[in-house]
Design an enzyme around this catalytic site. Structure first.
Site, PDB file in Angstrom:
ATOM      1  N   CYS A   1      -3.943   3.394  -8.786  1.00 32.14           N
ATOM      2  CA  CYS A   1      -3.406   2.188  -8.622  1.00 32.14           C
ATOM      3  C   CYS A   1      -5.020   1.724  -8.934  1.00 32.14           C
ATOM      4  CB  CYS A   1      -2.864   1.917  -6.973  1.00 32.14           C
ATOM      5  SG  CYS A   1      -1.785   2.143  -6.706  1.00 32.14           S
TER       6      CYS A   1
ATOM      7  N   CYS B   1       3.843  -5.635   3.024  1.00 32.10           N
ATOM      8  CA  CYS B   1       4.104  -4.534   2.018  1.00 32.10           C
ATOM      9  C   CYS B   1       3.946  -5.322   0.663  1.00 32.10           C
ATOM     10  CB  CYS B   1       5.068  -3.899   2.030  1.00 32.10           C
ATOM     11  SG  CYS B   1       5.170  -2.727   3.940  1.00 32.10           S
TER      12      CYS B   1
ATOM     13  N   HIS C   1       2.246  -5.796  -7.182  1.00 30.62           N
ATOM     14  CA  HIS C   1       0.916  -5.018  -8.002  1.00 30.62           C
ATOM     15  C   HIS C   1       1.411  -3.695  -8.727  1.00 30.62           C
ATOM     16  CE1 HIS C   1      -1.903  -1.726  -6.888  1.00 30.62           C
ATOM     17  NE2 HIS C   1      -0.931  -0.907  -6.309  1.00 30.62           N
TER      18      HIS C   1
END
Ligand SMILES: [Zn+2]
Lengths: 145, 377
Positions: free
Chosen positions: B80, B195, B320
């Protein structure tokens, strides 16, 4: 048929080499770790090289304690394939200075207390693609001694 | 080492685009940054491409679509933090004097659902899931400091509110505290709205030397601090709330930039889960340890607060797409420092900070942490 074959039919260990397989019946099974005689650190799972001492350390296989302390946990309610939610996962600290990630035997938050003792047991945690029960180490809340 | 500036930024709206190729997502972000910088793309001499799952030479494939070929291209994988790491490499190539202009691009197409665990990972075989990893931190934080489920949920409410002001966010709808707390429980105490989603996206930034930046006539946004580190060994006795990795990486970046946490006017941090943002408040130095829950409750990290965090909506609501995330954070901070953030504009910020974490590895705190500090001169 070898002794023990009937008991392990349809069951597989989560991974080879972490604990005796087939499991003995008398509750004596422990997790197998490594201890580095160079720096004194212990590890789980077993490893052949100490990350600190590298070739300079001598790694010895050791049985790990069956009791530890619950550091933290969660109840997993959305699970990967093969696992049946809800189940609790936890971080458990052993006296050897090893922290384990493992499931707990209960997913009831009322039975789970941080910084309290837990003890080792073995049981099914999931099913693999072939439908076998996956057997692994788990911890259950224990009475303080 | 010489000064480095961000000359142009671009990104596409994050979301799910099953019918669009990764190369096309990358192309739009790259050309967005080129247009923003007002340069001829032929001036780009090197490109670093952060991604996790896009296969071989993904950067070259996206650049080709954007009409850019024949330059140095490096593909960067750091989970990430891949995008932030590619930004770091682009920074180094200009700071070191190798090139006057460099491109950093991050992109990802990931689809949906939980990220699959690495089959070699023993914890994964035992039923570990990423939300559970963060949830265990949350349980410990609640136990040690009395942080409440409501405080955790407030992070999500803020994130969604900010994202509703961001036309490039994956989710653009506000949610209430009750909606967050009442959404499906994923791993106690984290509910679904706590989340980050998975999704597709791409973002790009063009870095350059002072001379190029001054010629461009664009506001001078200087990269004052740039640090990437990997996690140290951890094991028994690890304090999972402490994050020495975020502490040390940010400390190094503060020193490099000659600023402190109290000087940061706007921050984009790695809020993959609500508890993550609360811990980052503490470990980036915005509040003392244990007081992250109070910081969000007091409103300090709102756009109008004393230390606005994730005005873009962050990972939780902007989305994300792994490799794209770090560059998207840079895009937001640059727009904030230029005063171009429209409805979500923080009041006259001068110093901005980005923070990205990447890669779960048993035995290490994390694979990578990147912190960048930007100053409007
Ligand atoms: Zn050693």
């Amino acid at each position: 048929m070898k002794q023990g074959d009937s008991e392990v039919k349809g069951k597989v260990p989560v991974k080879e080499g972490l604990f005796p397989w087939p499991l003995p019946h008398d509750g004596s099974a422990t997790l197998m770790g490594s201890h580095c005689e160079g720096c004194g650190q212990s590890f789980f799972p077993k490893r052949t090289l100490c990350p600190e001492c590298q070739e300079g350390g001598v790694m010895k296989e050791i049985p790990l304690s069956q009791r530890g302390t619950l550091y933290t946990y969660t109840i997993v309610r959305q699970a990967p394939a093969g696992f049946e939610p809800p189940y609790a996962t936890a971080l458990v600290d052993l006296p050897e200075g090893v922290r384990l990630f493992a499931q707990l035997t209960t997913a009831d938050p009322d039975e789970i207390k941080l910084d309290e003792p837990v003890e080792l047991t073995f049981g099914p945690i999931a099913r693999d693609m072939a439908g076998n029960e996956v057997i692994s180490y788990l911890f259950r809340p224990a009475k303080a001694r | 080492m010489r000064d480095v500036f961000v000359m142009g930024v671009g990104m596409i709206r994050f979301g799910k685009f099953p019918e669009v190729w990764m190369e096309e997502l990358g192309r739009q972000a790259i050309l967005g940054a080129v247009k923003d910088a007002g340069i001829d793309p032929k001036k780009l001499m090197v490109a670093y491409c952060g991604h996790s799952h896009q296969g071989r030479v993904a950067g070259q494939r996206a650049l080709k679509q954007a009409g850019i070929s024949g330059i140095e291209v490096v593909n960067v994988e750091n989970a990430c933090a891949g995008g932030s790491t590619s930004f770091r490499q682009a920074y180094l190539s200009v700071a070191g004097g190798l090139y006057d202009m460099a491109l950093a691009v991050g992109m990802e197409k990931v689809g949906g659902g939980l990220l699959p665990p690495n089959p070699e990972d023993l914890d994964g075989l035992q039923g570990r899931v990423l939300p559970g990893h963060y949830a265990m931190k949350a349980v410990r934080h609640m136990y040690e400091y009395g942080t409440t489920p409501e405080q955790l949920a407030m992070v999500s409410v803020k994130s969604h509110k900010n994202a509703s002001l961001n036309p490039l966010a994956q989710y653009q709808e506000s949610v209430t505290l009750d909606q967050v707390l009442g959404s499906r429980m994923v791993a106690d105490p984290l509910t679904l709205l706590q989340c980050c989603p998975t999704g597709d996206g791409a973002a790009a930034a063009i870095l350059c030397s002072r001379k190029e930046a001054e010629q461009s006539g664009r506001p001078l946004i200087r990269v004052a601090g740039s640090v990437v580190r990997s996690g140290n060994f951890v094991g028994a006795g690890e304090d999972i709330l402490a994050s020495p990795l975020t502490r040390e990486t940010s400390q190094n970046a503060y020193e490099m930039a000659s600023v402190g946490p109290q000087d940061v006017d706007v921050c984009e941090c790695h809020d993959a889960f609500t508890i993550g943002e609360i811990l980052h408040y503490e470990n980036l130095g915005f509040c003392p340890r244990g007081e992250g829950g109070r910081l969000i409750q007091d409103g300090a990290t709102e756009i109008t607060g004393t230390i606005p965090v994730n005005p873009s909506g962050g990972l939780l609501s902007k989305g994300h797409p792994l490799g794209a995330t770090g560059i998207a954070q840079v895009v937001e901070i640059v727009r904030q420092l230029r005063g171009e953030a429209e409805k979500r504009q923080v009041e006259t910020p001068r110093v901005g900070l980005t923070h990205t974490m990447g890669g779960a590895i048993p035995g290490l705190e994390a694979g990578a942490c990147a912190v960048h500090i930007f100053v409007r001169d």
